[in-house]
Motif scaffolding. Structure first.
Motif, PDB file in Angstrom:
ATOM      1  N   GLU A   1       1.007  -1.276   0.463  1.00 34.92           N
ATOM      2  CA  GLU A   1       0.275   0.143  -0.168  1.00 34.92           C
ATOM      3  C   GLU A   1       0.667   1.317   0.078  1.00 34.92           C
ATOM      4  N   PRO A   2       0.544   2.740  -1.358  1.00 32.53           N
ATOM      5  CA  PRO A   2       0.909   4.163  -0.289  1.00 32.53           C
ATOM      6  C   PRO A   2       1.422   3.758   1.167  1.00 32.53           C
ATOM      7  N   GLY A   3       3.183   4.205   0.616  1.00 34.63           N
ATOM      8  CA  GLY A   3       3.459   4.361   2.182  1.00 34.63           C
ATOM      9  C   GLY A   3       3.414   3.036   3.445  1.00 34.63           C
ATOM     10  N   SER A   4       3.224   2.659   3.052  1.00 33.38           N
ATOM     11  CA  SER A   4       3.638   0.780   4.017  1.00 33.38           C
ATOM     12  C   SER A   4       4.871   1.115   5.070  1.00 33.38           C
ATOM     13  N   LEU A   5       5.936   1.166   3.598  1.00 30.00           N
ATOM     14  CA  LEU A   5       7.069   1.782   4.055  1.00 30.00           C
ATOM     15  C   LEU A   5       7.516   2.167   4.905  1.00 30.00           C
ATOM     16  N   LYS A   6       7.423   3.387   5.028  1.00 29.27           N
ATOM     17  CA  LYS A   6       7.310   4.589   5.608  1.00 29.27           C
ATOM     18  C   LYS A   6       7.100   4.273   7.597  1.00 29.27           C
ATOM     19  N   ILE A   7       5.409   3.747   7.115  1.00 31.36           N
ATOM     20  CA  ILE A   7       4.950   3.376   8.566  1.00 31.36           C
ATOM     21  C   ILE A   7       5.933   1.753   9.371  1.00 31.36           C
ATOM     22  N   ILE A   8       6.046   1.331   8.428  1.00 29.66           N
ATOM     23  CA  ILE A   8       7.197   0.439   8.633  1.00 29.66           C
ATOM     24  C   ILE A   8       8.575   0.868   9.688  1.00 29.66           C
TER      25      ILE A   8
ATOM     26  N   ILE B   1       0.237  -3.376  14.304  1.00 35.51           N
ATOM     27  CA  ILE B   1      -0.622  -2.335  14.083  1.00 35.51           C
ATOM     28  C   ILE B   1      -1.754  -2.104  13.259  1.00 35.51           C
ATOM     29  N   SER B   2      -2.722  -1.495  13.592  1.00 34.56           N
ATOM     30  CA  SER B   2      -3.519  -1.142  12.379  1.00 34.56           C
ATOM     31  C   SER B   2      -3.791  -1.202  10.910  1.00 34.56           C
ATOM     32  N   GLU B   3      -2.835  -0.644  10.634  1.00 35.81           N
ATOM     33  CA  GLU B   3      -2.834   0.306   9.428  1.00 35.81           C
ATOM     34  C   GLU B   3      -2.625  -1.409   8.483  1.00 35.81           C
ATOM     35  N   VAL B   4      -3.464  -0.785   6.820  1.00 35.94           N
ATOM     36  CA  VAL B   4      -3.430  -1.448   5.742  1.00 35.94           C
ATOM     37  C   VAL B   4      -1.618  -2.019   4.990  1.00 35.94           C
ATOM     38  N   LEU B   5      -1.338  -2.513   5.360  1.00 36.19           N
ATOM     39  CA  LEU B   5       0.620  -2.484   4.682  1.00 36.19           C
ATOM     40  C   LEU B   5       0.415  -2.711   3.142  1.00 36.19           C
ATOM     41  N   VAL B   6      -0.558  -3.826   3.004  1.00 43.52           N
ATOM     42  CA  VAL B   6      -0.265  -4.503   1.418  1.00 43.52           C
ATOM     43  C   VAL B   6      -1.214  -5.449   0.808  1.00 43.52           C
ATOM     44  N   ASN B   7      -1.154  -5.951   0.173  1.00 45.25           N
ATOM     45  CA  ASN B   7      -2.234  -6.493  -1.232  1.00 45.25           C
ATOM     46  C   ASN B   7      -1.968  -8.270  -1.157  1.00 45.25           C
ATOM     47  N   PHE B   8      -2.052  -8.476  -1.181  1.00 46.12           N
ATOM     48  CA  PHE B   8      -1.569  -9.964  -1.002  1.00 46.12           C
ATOM     49  C   PHE B   8      -3.183 -10.712  -1.661  1.00 46.12           C
TER      50      PHE B   8
END
Length: 178
Positions: free
Chosen positions: A8-15, A108-115
């Motif tokens: 998802e956009p922004g996932s790597l920053k959240i991680i 964390i509650s954020e959606v990070l990826v699309n499987f």
């Protein structure tokens, strides 16, 4: 991340932001399960049962695409077990739980990826192989911890194969609930 999945956009920053805390060794988010371009379900992410290590280890369900480990964990636990073609991520998660318990995990509650799910993915087309390898891991864990009766029971009840997973060995009986 599997070759057909995407962040998802922004996932790597959240991680990265979650790993800023030095006591965080694992960051576990959530993921979209996508079929034919549409989200059919949003996962809860890797199962972590707070204050219940035996249950977390017993289920050992990991959503690998949205679970991230600090580099030092790979250095301390060793590489993924490549002889496992379906559950190498589950086996690594079990190794983490055996050695570190439920400590240092940030859910964390954020959606990070699309499987992506599709007819040719292993998840969709070879589910029985995942079960067989999982049973094999539990069988080896019982053998390596001298739980002979349990190992025989697993072998007799489930389909397992011979596999040496020495790095699963632990003598901490708090982790192995008979």
């Amino acid at each position: 991340l599997n070759s057909d999945d995407y962040f998802e956009p922004g996932s790597l920053k959240i991680i990265a932001d979650n790993f800023r805390a030095p006591d965080v060794y694992v960051v576990g988010g959530r993921g979209n399960n996508v079929k034919k371009g549409k989200t059919i379900r949003v996962s809860n992410g890797t199962d972590v049962y707070v204050c219940n290590l035996p249950k977390t280890l017993g289920w050992a369900r990991i959503d690998q695409a949205e679970t991230f480990f600090r580099r030092k964990i790979f250095l301390s636990l060793g590489p993924l077990e490549e002889s496992l073609h379906y559950t190498m991520d589950r086996e690594f998660w079990m190794r983490y739980l055996i050695h570190y318990g439920l400590n240092h995990i940030s859910k964390i509650s954020e959606v990070l990826v699309n499987f992506r799910l599709h007819h040719s993915s292993k998840t969709e087309s070879q589910f029985d192989k995942f079960i067989e390898e999982t049973d094999t891991i539990y069988h080896q864990l019982a053998i390596q911890n001298n739980l002979t009766a349990e190992a025989l029971l697993i072998r007799d009840l489930f389909k397992t194969r011979d596999l040496s997973l020495e790095h699963l060995k632990t003598t901490d009986q708090l982790l192995i609930q008979r």
